[in-house]
Design an enzyme around this catalytic site. Structure first.
Site, PDB file in Angstrom:
ATOM      1  N   SER A 170       0.854  -1.190   0.000  1.00  0.00           N
ATOM      2  CA  SER A 170       0.000   0.000   0.000  1.00  0.00           C
ATOM      3  C   SER A 170       0.889   1.238   0.000  1.00  0.00           C
ATOM      4  CB  SER A 170      -0.896   0.002   1.232  1.00  0.00           C
ATOM      5  OG  SER A 170      -0.110   0.319   2.367  1.00  0.00           O
ATOM      6  N   LYS A 171       0.237   2.377  -0.048  1.00  0.00           N
ATOM      7  CA  LYS A 171       0.973   3.647  -0.109  1.00  0.00           C
ATOM      8  C   LYS A 171       1.968   3.809   1.029  1.00  0.00           C
ATOM      9  CE  LYS A 171      -1.959   6.862  -2.594  1.00  0.00           C
ATOM     10  NZ  LYS A 171      -3.135   7.677  -2.418  1.00  0.00           N
TER      11      LYS A 171
END
Ligand code: GLU
Length: 472
Positions: free
Chosen positions: A238-239
């Site tokens: 994820s980010k």
């Protein structure tokens, strides 16, 4: 033999994630390898979450990666009539039924099942009932009650599901809209998809989709479910871990060929080979050899590949791609030397185009401050004489002679005259002109910076040395 047809079917509810890009790449490669077609289908039936920006981001990402599709983009929102017709057909054939169970009943059923520690699922209460279509209702697919459904997966092998554990899933909501599993089934069948390649979070859906296809009388495609991509800490990528959208990688100065090369190796290998052009991938990629286990995303490895492609790519093309990154730093590349010369000189030092731009700013404008350690070491009174001599020699050099070879000769000559090692001349000169101790060879550096800026910066360094000496 039927022609291979694969598809990439993203839901436009966000950017194009690298996981999606890998799914698209594998589908693309499979189609190309088998001389088939690759189709793009936008699954935009979730009207609340789908956005035109996201559709654009997906199309932009696909174009940038060069994953060109033979058909599409098809939009599911434009195919509602077909979905409704198939739902009606399934209903008319007795393969689907109306259900008007109120929410309270479903909630209670769920609670009871949870308490009994059985997997919550609809109990078929409305099967065989005749419910008036004017009443609010949903339509459920009559899933087979007995037996197994087997997914013969190209990556996972045989995965069997007990029909008893699958729901009579809703295929038309009470507002009349079709649901995901139904739309995918209709599209895969009607678009002639022979091979579905997608993330393994869809494995459970696959069992349901096979049941619907069988009931409807269509042959299911072959499936390949790809393992998840994890961050280095083992959680889903994820980010938090870094860039995850394809466009973010582009904006950071990654080359599409580097990202594709990285993605193809994520869960697949071919001996020890690290570098794959798209043609190599098409020739060598084998979906059956994809790893079952989740793969973790290694940013350092991607950066290493990117550097390789920056260094070995076509210099003109890299220069063209570098240009906007200089623009972001308010640099007009046309006001400096030929960009291909910048790329040739700097490529070995940069992992991304953004970094290449960043370390090249000295070519275009005077730097703000010296790197303190470099200034302390090289801009000392002993450097005064070499710098003064260099300035005098360089001033005499005609503009058309401002070429690496002649510049090199000047540095050599000053070093010889002063009986100094070349570094004792070149390093102060480098710090004077670049502001720090690392840059391409001094000849190339001076060439890129140009005569006027070089002389100006030598004067600045001399003033700096004098001011330091006065303070001491
Ligand atoms: N639209 C689905 C998704 O983005 C993929 C469906 C599929 O590949 O079958 O997760």
């Amino acid at each position: 033999m039927t022609t291979v047809r694969t598809r990439f079917a993203p839901s436009p509810t966000g950017f194009l994630h690298v996981g999606g890009a890998r799914t698209a790449l594998f589908s693309y490669l499979f189609a190309r390898k088998h001389g088939g077609q690759f189709i793009l289908r936008i699954e935009d039936t979730d009207l609340e979450r789908s956005t035109p920006e996201s559709v654009n981001a997906i199309l932009e990402g696909m174009t940038w990666l060069g994953l060109d599709y033979d058909e599409g983009p098809f939009y599911q929102t434009q195919r509602f009539e077909r979905y409704q017709a198939v739902i009606d057909e399934l209903f008319d054939k007795g393969l689907a039924y109306r259900c008007n169970c109120p929410k309270e009943r479903l909630d209670k059923l769920r609670e009871r099942q949870m308490a009994a520690k059985v997997k919550p699922r609809y109990d078929g209460h409305c099967r065989g009932k005749s419910i008036d279509p004017s009443e609010p209702h949903v339509i459920r697919f009559s899933n087979p009650v007995e037996g197994m459904v087997v997914v013969d997966d190209r990556v996972r092998g045989r995965v069997a599901f007990n029909n008893g554990e699958l729901d009579d899933l809703i295929i038309r909501r009470s507002d009349g809209s079709p649901t995901y599993n139904l739309t995918v089934v209709v599209d895969d069948a009607e678009m002639g998809i022979t091979d579905v390649i997608r993330g393994d979070d869809h494995l459970g859906n696959t069992a349901r989709q096979i049941n619907i296809l069988n009931a409807w009388g269509k042959e299911p495609p072959r499936y390949a479910h790809l393992p998840m991509i994890l961050g280095e800490d083992g959680s889903r990528l994820s980010k938090r871990h870094g860039a995850v959208s394809v466009i973010a990688f582009r904006d950071q100065g990654y080359l599409p060929e580097a990202l594709l090369n990285y993605l193809v190796r994520l869960g697949w290998s071919h001996g020890d080979q690290e570098m794959f052009s798209v043609d190599d991938m098409i020739e060598l990629f084998d979906i059956g050899a994809v790893n079952k286990a989740a793969a973790s995303f290694d940013y350092a490895k991607l950066a290493w590949l990117n550097q390789h492609y920056i260094q070995h790519g076509d210099t003109k093309r890299i220069a063209h791609l570098l240009s906007p990154h200089l623009g972001h730093l308010d640099i007009d590349p046309s006001a400096g030397p030929d960009l291909t010369a910048v790329v040739e000189a700097q490529a070995p030092r940069a992992k991304t185009l953004a970094e290449l731009a960043e370390i090249s700013t000295f070519i275009y404008r005077d730097f703000d401050d010296y790197d303190p350690a470099a200034a302390k070491k090289h801009l000392r009174p002993v450097a005064r004489e070499p710098l003064v001599r260099m300035r005098a020699a360089l001033e005499l050099l005609a503009l058309e002679d401002w070429q690496p070879e002649l510049l090199h000769h000047q540095v050599d000559q000053v070093a010889a005259e002063l009986e100094l090692a070349m570094g004792k001349v070149a390093q102060p000169l480098r710090v004077a002109v670049v502001g720090r101790a690392a840059s391409p060879g001094i000849d190339v550096t001076l060439h890129l910076v140009g005569k006027e800026a070089t002389l100006r910066r030598i004067d600045r360094a001399l003033a700096f040395i004098d001011a330091r000496a006065a303070q001491a």
